[in-house]
Design an enzyme around this catalytic site. Structure first.
Site: not given
Ligand code: GLC
Length: 416
Positions: A160, A386
């Site tokens: 992102d 994460e």
């Molecule tokens: C964030 C990450 C993305 C992922 C999401 C859910 O937005 O950047 O890559 O899919 O979280 O984990």
């Protein structure tokens, strides 16, 4: 089973909402596209039926034109922004209007090769949907047939707020009529780890513009943010090869011709990613018509695409200068490196997995093992977070994270 194996399986079960797995409770309460595909690899280690269900549920939200949305809002949850109203896509089930890196075919191929006749039948049923999603990418997102697909929003890259998007995003003029909004992410985790307000205003400007244009295909040409993301393109190329393998397996002859044409077109086009002075792979900005200045770990997905050469292998070690763990999303020597902020330095194990698998296939087995060992140490020390700080290995973002647990089960845990 060791206790980490048990914990990982418990995380998948705990985040299972019935047919789909949320990335983590609270912060991400819906189904995310590439998370689900990669998480299916984790499910497959102990429940192949559930692994297929994960991907089938995702494809139940496929749009008629073939696009697989990046978020599926199976049921309402006020704890997340932007929700279905803000996207305004009017789909059932409700979904966002953009996509994410297309890793599905690669995951389905792995499932079918590890599965039985039942898996074969379910993969066969998924095949036309996978084909339609690839066709969507190669036509709607590459209307001029250049061989590179275009990404219209940083969220589509899955990375992102990578510094790779800084220049392209800065050019997006914040809408004067931007509807007011209240972020929810910074209520779940430390704002220092999340995107800034200036970035968020631009993310929301793009969503608002696309919605005003009714999510029509010509947003590929009109979006003020248009990049050929090296990560998405490498993942798509790998997925095209895996889709081709599935087509051959299922005797889908017509499809093989179509898929081969996509693969052939990509080859020469990918030269646009390579910086000839360093050999590193960068994304390509379609608006400024130049490579983006900041290289990121997405460039090493060239290995996953089967395109990493000896030169690129030689750049993996130096990429780790000043860090204790791999693979940092941004080099620590880069002025934009931030060891804790989203996609500006930290390690994501799903990216490490794809890079390591590609390195192994490229004959760089020792480097691949190093990435895997680092990934194991991170989980053993910090838990199933994460993402991770590449300097001190701290676990960051959401806890009990599904795709981190899935990577433990499918890739990292010590083999038998
Ligand atoms: C964030 C990450 C993305 C992922 C999401 C859910 O937005 O950047 O890559 O899919 O979280 O984990």
């Amino acid at each position: 089973m060791t206790s980490l194996d048990d914990q990982a399986a418990a995380i998948l079960r705990g985040n299972d909402r019935g047919g789909y797995t949320v990335p983590t409770a609270g912060l991400y309460p819906f189904q995310w596209n590439w998370d689900s595909c990669l998480v299916a690899l984790g499910w497959a280690t102990f429940d192949m039926d559930r692994a297929f269900t994960e991907i089938e549920t995702l494809f139940s939200a496929q749009w008629p034109d073939g696009m697989v949305p990046h978020i599926v809002f199976h049921r309402p949850d006020p704890g997340y922004f932007p929700g279905p109203d803000r996207w305004g896509t009017h789909r059932t089930p409700a979904s966002s209007g953009i996509t994410q890196p297309p890793v599905a075919a690669s995951c389905v191929r792995r499932l079918v090769e590890a599965g039985d006749a039942q898996a074969e039948a379910r993969a066969r049923a998924l095949f036309p949907k996978l084909l339609a999603s690839h066709r969507w990418f190669h036509t709607v997102r590459d209307p001029d047939g250049t061989g590179l697909v275009t990404t219209l929003h940083p969220w589509e890259t899955g990375m992102d707020n990578s510094p790779a998007w800084d220049e392209a995003l800065a050019r997006v003029e914040i809408a004067a009529d931007l509807e007011p909004y209240l972020r929810k992410d910074t209520g779940h985790v430390d704002p220092a780890m999340r995107p800034t307000k200036a970035e968020y205003d631009r993310y929301m400007t793009l969503v608002q513009r696309f919605r005003e244009q009714g999510w029509r295909h010509d947003i590929t040409r009109t979006s003020p943010f248009r990049v050929a993301d090296v990560g998405t393109n490498c993942i798509l190329l790998r997925a095209d090869s895996d889709l081709l393998a599935l087509a051959i397996r299922f005797g889908e002859h017509e499809a093989t011709t179509e898929i081969r044409a996509w693969i052939d077109r990509a080859g020469p086009a990918f030269a646009a990613f390579v910086d000839p002075s360093t050999g590193l792979w960068h994304s390509y900005d379609r608006v400024s018509q130049s490579r983006v200045p900041t290289p990121t770990s997405a460039g090493f997905l060239a290995f996953w695409a089967g395109l990493g050469d000896a030169k690129l292998v030689s750049l993996v070690e130096p990429w780790h200068d000043r860090t204790s763990f791999g693979v940092p999303s941004v080099r620590a020597t880069d002025p934009r490196f931030d060891s804790k902020r989203y996609w500006r330095g930290p390690i994501w194990l799903v990216v490490s997995f794809m890079i390591a698998e590609g390195l192994r296939e490229a004959g760089a087995g020792a480097l691949a093992e190093r990435v895997r060992n680092d990934s194991r140490t991170l989980i053993e020390r910090a838990g199933f977070f994460e993402y991770f700080d590449p300097l001190d290995g701290a676990g960051l973002g959401g806890p009990d994270f599904t795709w981190t647990a899935a990577m433990w089960l499918a890739w990292i845990r010590p083999g038998p």
